[in-house]
Design a protein around this motif. Structure first.
Motif, mmCIF file in Angstrom:
data_model
loop_
_atom_site.group_PDB
_atom_site.id
_atom_site.type_symbol
_atom_site.label_atom_id
_atom_site.label_comp_id
_atom_site.label_asym_id
_atom_site.label_seq_id
_atom_site.Cartn_x
_atom_site.Cartn_y
_atom_site.Cartn_z
ATOM 1 N N GLY A 142 -16.966 3.313 98.167
ATOM 2 C CA GLY A 142 -17.393 2.001 98.982
ATOM 3 C C GLY A 142 -18.212 2.601 100.043
ATOM 4 N N LEU A 143 -17.765 3.279 100.815
ATOM 5 C CA LEU A 143 -18.658 4.178 101.850
ATOM 6 C C LEU A 143 -19.787 4.761 101.390
ATOM 7 C CD1 LEU A 143 -16.016 5.758 103.992
ATOM 8 C CD2 LEU A 143 -17.364 4.018 104.642
ATOM 9 N N VAL A 144 -19.819 5.414 100.364
ATOM 10 C CA VAL A 144 -21.145 6.156 99.751
ATOM 11 C C VAL A 144 -22.137 5.179 99.406
ATOM 12 C CG1 VAL A 144 -22.000 7.856 98.088
ATOM 13 C CG2 VAL A 144 -19.907 8.311 99.567
ATOM 14 N N ILE A 145 -21.602 4.261 98.401
ATOM 15 C CA ILE A 145 -22.370 3.043 97.969
ATOM 16 C C ILE A 145 -23.126 2.193 99.096
ATOM 17 C CG2 ILE A 145 -22.771 1.064 96.743
ATOM 18 C CD1 ILE A 145 -20.577 1.743 94.823
ATOM 19 N N PHE A 198 -32.014 -6.216 92.406
ATOM 20 C CA PHE A 198 -30.608 -5.889 91.774
ATOM 21 C C PHE A 198 -30.777 -4.600 90.974
ATOM 22 C CE2 PHE A 198 -28.574 -6.435 87.718
ATOM 23 C CZ PHE A 198 -26.889 -6.665 88.313
ATOM 24 N N ILE A 199 -32.104 -4.216 90.364
ATOM 25 C CA ILE A 199 -32.142 -2.988 89.641
ATOM 26 C C ILE A 199 -32.011 -1.826 90.599
ATOM 27 C CG2 ILE A 199 -33.898 -1.554 88.285
ATOM 28 C CD1 ILE A 199 -34.765 -4.180 87.161
ATOM 29 N N ILE A 200 -32.452 -1.895 91.830
ATOM 30 C CA ILE A 200 -32.211 -0.868 92.906
ATOM 31 C C ILE A 200 -30.778 -0.837 93.143
ATOM 32 C CG2 ILE A 200 -32.816 -0.268 95.167
ATOM 33 C CD1 ILE A 200 -35.644 -1.538 94.776
ATOM 34 N N THR A 201 -30.289 -1.711 93.397
ATOM 35 C CA THR A 201 -28.719 -1.731 93.815
ATOM 36 C C THR A 201 -27.882 -1.071 92.328
ATOM 37 O OG1 THR A 201 -28.760 -3.715 94.551
ATOM 38 C CG2 THR A 201 -26.402 -3.200 93.955
ATOM 39 N N VAL A 202 -28.266 -1.421 91.269
ATOM 40 C CA VAL A 202 -27.758 -0.678 90.021
ATOM 41 C C VAL A 202 -28.123 1.034 90.105
ATOM 42 C CG1 VAL A 202 -27.539 -0.524 87.416
ATOM 43 C CG2 VAL A 202 -27.521 -2.565 88.772
ATOM 44 N N LEU A 203 -29.248 1.227 90.594
ATOM 45 C CA LEU A 203 -29.790 2.588 90.694
ATOM 46 C C LEU A 203 -28.778 3.373 91.626
ATOM 47 C CD1 LEU A 203 -33.455 2.209 89.956
ATOM 48 C CD2 LEU A 203 -31.758 3.328 88.288
ATOM 49 N N MET A 204 -28.713 2.647 92.554
ATOM 50 C CA MET A 204 -27.718 3.123 93.920
ATOM 51 C C MET A 204 -26.266 3.406 93.585
ATOM 52 S SD MET A 204 -30.096 3.942 96.064
ATOM 53 C CE MET A 204 -31.180 3.756 94.840
ATOM 54 N N ILE A 205 -25.825 2.756 92.462
ATOM 55 C CA ILE A 205 -24.504 2.862 91.909
ATOM 56 C C ILE A 205 -24.458 4.148 91.008
ATOM 57 C CG2 ILE A 205 -22.686 1.988 90.367
ATOM 58 C CD1 ILE A 205 -23.415 -0.828 91.636
ATOM 59 N N ASP A 243 -22.535 7.651 91.596
ATOM 60 C CA ASP A 243 -21.741 8.281 90.417
ATOM 61 C C ASP A 243 -22.048 9.637 90.648
ATOM 62 O OD1 ASP A 243 -20.623 8.916 87.958
ATOM 63 O OD2 ASP A 243 -22.224 8.199 86.810
ATOM 64 N N SER A 244 -23.579 9.937 90.500
ATOM 65 C CA SER A 244 -23.769 11.467 90.453
ATOM 66 C C SER A 244 -23.385 12.272 91.752
ATOM 67 C CB SER A 244 -25.155 11.729 90.205
ATOM 68 O OG SER A 244 -26.256 11.085 91.289
ATOM 69 N N LEU A 245 -23.328 11.665 93.066
ATOM 70 C CA LEU A 245 -23.036 12.228 94.101
ATOM 71 C C LEU A 245 -21.571 12.667 94.208
ATOM 72 C CD1 LEU A 245 -25.014 10.392 96.842
ATOM 73 C CD2 LEU A 245 -25.472 12.630 96.044
ATOM 74 N N LEU A 246 -20.673 11.695 93.529
ATOM 75 C CA LEU A 246 -19.357 12.034 93.530
ATOM 76 C C LEU A 246 -18.664 12.611 92.665
ATOM 77 C CD1 LEU A 246 -18.126 8.531 95.406
ATOM 78 C CD2 LEU A 246 -18.529 10.655 96.424
ATOM 79 N N GLY A 247 -19.418 12.815 91.299
ATOM 80 C CA GLY A 247 -18.860 13.491 90.252
ATOM 81 C C GLY A 247 -17.775 12.912 89.583
ATOM 82 N N SER A 248 -16.529 13.429 89.186
ATOM 83 C CA SER A 248 -15.688 12.785 88.413
ATOM 84 C C SER A 248 -14.530 11.982 89.115
ATOM 85 C CB SER A 248 -14.795 14.111 87.662
ATOM 86 O OG SER A 248 -14.065 14.743 88.747
#
Length: 115
Positions: free
Chosen positions: A36-39, A67-74, A78-83
């Motif tokens: 949540g913090l990273v998003i 909305f598309i930008i929000t999805v891209l930020m999610i 995902d790529s920043l936090l890994g698994s």
């Protein structure tokens, strides 16, 4: 104190949205809070810059680009936090964003701000 409560609520919303949305996995409640913090951070920095540059297109599409930008930020989160936070694709991230928005709206109605 308000900040800590807000963090806990964000963690609950992220954890619930990950549980509801197929294809989204969060490792633990602590990672839900961190997610949540990273998003929020990514949306505030990169997302704001993208929204500024795409303002005319966003205006023409009545907010769809936002909305598309929000999805891209999610997906960037995902790529920043890994698994620890895993989203399986664009449409899964879109569903996750919708679920998070609905849950935040429900919680906001249940516990209105006293500001």
């Amino acid at each position: 104190m308000k900040f800590i409560i807000s963090l806990l609520i964000t963690g609950v919303v992220i954890a619930l949205a990950a549980y509801i949305s197929p294809g989204v996995h969060v490792a633990s409640f602590l990672w839900a809070i961190i997610t949540g913090l990273v998003i929020g951070f990514v949306n505030a920095t990169v997302g704001s810059i993208l929204r500024l540059f795409t303002f005319p297109l966003n205006w023409l599409t009545l907010g769809l680009v936002s909305f598309i930008i929000t999805v891209l930020m999610i997906l960037l989160t995902d790529s920043l936090l890994g698994s620890k936070f895993d989203v399986s694709g664009f449409w899964t991230a879109a569903l996750f964003a919708i679920v998070v928005a609905v849950l935040e709206m429900i919680i906001g109605k249940m516990f209105p701000s006293k500001d």
